[in-house]
Design a protein around this motif. Structure first.
Motif, PDB file in Angstrom:
ATOM      1  N   MET A   1       0.837  -1.196   0.000  1.00 57.46           N
ATOM      2  CA  MET A   1       0.000   0.000   0.000  1.00 57.46           C
ATOM      3  C   MET A   1       0.869   1.242   0.000  1.00 57.46           C
ATOM      4  N   CYS A  50      -2.450  11.220   4.908  1.00 54.27           N
ATOM      5  CA  CYS A  50      -3.215  10.549   3.860  1.00 54.27           C
ATOM      6  C   CYS A  50      -4.308  11.480   3.347  1.00 54.27           C
ATOM      7  N   ASN A  71      -8.164   4.980   4.433  1.00 49.63           N
ATOM      8  CA  ASN A  71      -7.647   3.607   4.432  1.00 49.63           C
ATOM      9  C   ASN A  71      -7.411   3.072   5.837  1.00 49.63           C
ATOM     10  N   CYS A  74      -4.035   4.054   7.003  1.00 47.38           N
ATOM     11  CA  CYS A  74      -3.894   5.452   7.421  1.00 47.38           C
ATOM     12  C   CYS A  74      -4.318   5.662   8.875  1.00 47.38           C
ATOM     13  N   SER A 204      -3.272   7.784  -0.558  1.00 48.87           N
ATOM     14  CA  SER A 204      -3.950   6.718   0.184  1.00 48.87           C
ATOM     15  C   SER A 204      -5.181   7.264   0.886  1.00 48.87           C
ATOM     16  N   ASN A 221      -5.892   2.777  -2.534  1.00 42.73           N
ATOM     17  CA  ASN A 221      -5.022   2.324  -1.446  1.00 42.73           C
ATOM     18  C   ASN A 221      -3.632   1.836  -1.814  1.00 42.73           C
ATOM     19  N   THR A 222      -3.356   1.380  -3.022  1.00 44.04           N
ATOM     20  CA  THR A 222      -2.037   0.787  -3.220  1.00 44.04           C
ATOM     21  C   THR A 222      -1.643   0.761  -4.685  1.00 44.04           C
TER      22      THR A 222
END
Length: 281
Positions: A1, A50, A71, A74, A204, A221-222
């Motif tokens: 991530m 984030c 996330n 986060c 993120s 997210n990633t």
């Protein structure tokens, strides 16, 4: 991530309580209205490390406490370990809400982490100290509505980052049955069609906004940064037959419509509800 931009300490799990119940006959919580869905920063939040968004359910009412979506990785207590689900945890985290033009509108504060995990999905849902009506009155910021269904391949989308105050636009390429990254496993991940959504650290937790409806269809997210296989910051795809694929530069988001499968009539999160798809503790 994508790495949060500032390190935070690890924390332990608590037990679940849901969102506060609505009062009698309140007005519906006003959804965000924008000139071009996903084209501005309406409902977008900046965190210390984030991005995030002020969100509502389709059935939310104006007297419900506001919610911030970001996330799991986060979360201010550190990244939840594989299999760990955090519920009903105290929080005093603050968030900066943005105006449509990306200027800062003001700050809101959480009092609970309702749900946080990096297993199956990668989400943290915060409950705020103010209602949607109070936030709208004080800051003039409406909430984005969470979509009740998963995005289809080809759907137009925007990743709107409050941290970087930047918007990435592309479309959904595919739904990946399984995504593996270090020890974490995510299901039904949303893969972005490139070019256009070459997201980076700090994005993120950004909402994935439908450019057709303006609803939140997932959470960014990633991405695979180095071309490595199934390692941290280098997720790999696993198909239905167990075959592993690695694509350097690929970027992904996670499902958020699963919240609806666990939602009670009073808009509380009930992980014991029949058909609930969220990971349980």
């Amino acid at each position: 991530m994508f790495r949060p931009l500032f390190a935070v300490a690890a924390a332990a799990a608590l037990t679940l309580t849901g969102l506060s119940a609505a009062q009698a006959a309140p007005a519906p919580a006003a959804p965000a209205k924008v000139l071009a869905p996903g084209g501005d920063f309406t409902g977008i939040a900046a965190l210390s490390n984030c991005s995030g968004s002020l969100v509502r359910f389709a059935s939310s009412v104006s007297t419900d406490p506001g919610l911030i979506l970001t996330n799991g990785h986060c979360y201010e207590g550190g990244m939840p370990q594989p299999g760990v689900v955090l519920v009903d945890r105290s929080s005093t985290r603050s968030f900066t809400l943005l105006r449509p033009n990306s200027n800062n509108a003001g700050t809101v504060r959480a009092n609970r982490v309702l749900y946080s995990t990096m297993t199956k999905t990668d989400v943290t849902l915060y409950r705020l100290t103010e209602t949607y009506a109070a936030i709208q009155s004080r800051l003039g910021i409406p909430a984005l509505t969470l979509s009740q269904s998963a995005p289809a391949a080809g759907a137009g989308m925007a990743v709107v980052s409050g941290y970087w105050k930047r918007i990435y636009t592309c479309s959904v390429q595919a739904t990946i049955p399984e995504l593996r990254e270090a020890g974490w496993v995510m299901k039904s991940s949303i893969k972005y069609r490139q070019p256009g959504c070459e997201t980076i650290g700090g994005t993120s937790g950004s909402p994935i906004v439908s450019t057709s409806t303006g609803e939140v269809i997932g959470v960014n997210n990633t991405g695979n940064e180095d071309g490595a296989r199934c390692t941290l910051n280098n997720p790999c795809e696993v198909d239905a037959n167990g075959n592993i694929t690695v694509q350097k530069g690929a970027a992904y988001g996670q499902q958020t419509w699963w919240f609806y499968t666990c939602l009670s009539a009073s808009r509380t999160i009930d992980l014991n509800k029949a058909g609930c798809l969220l990971q349980k503790p």
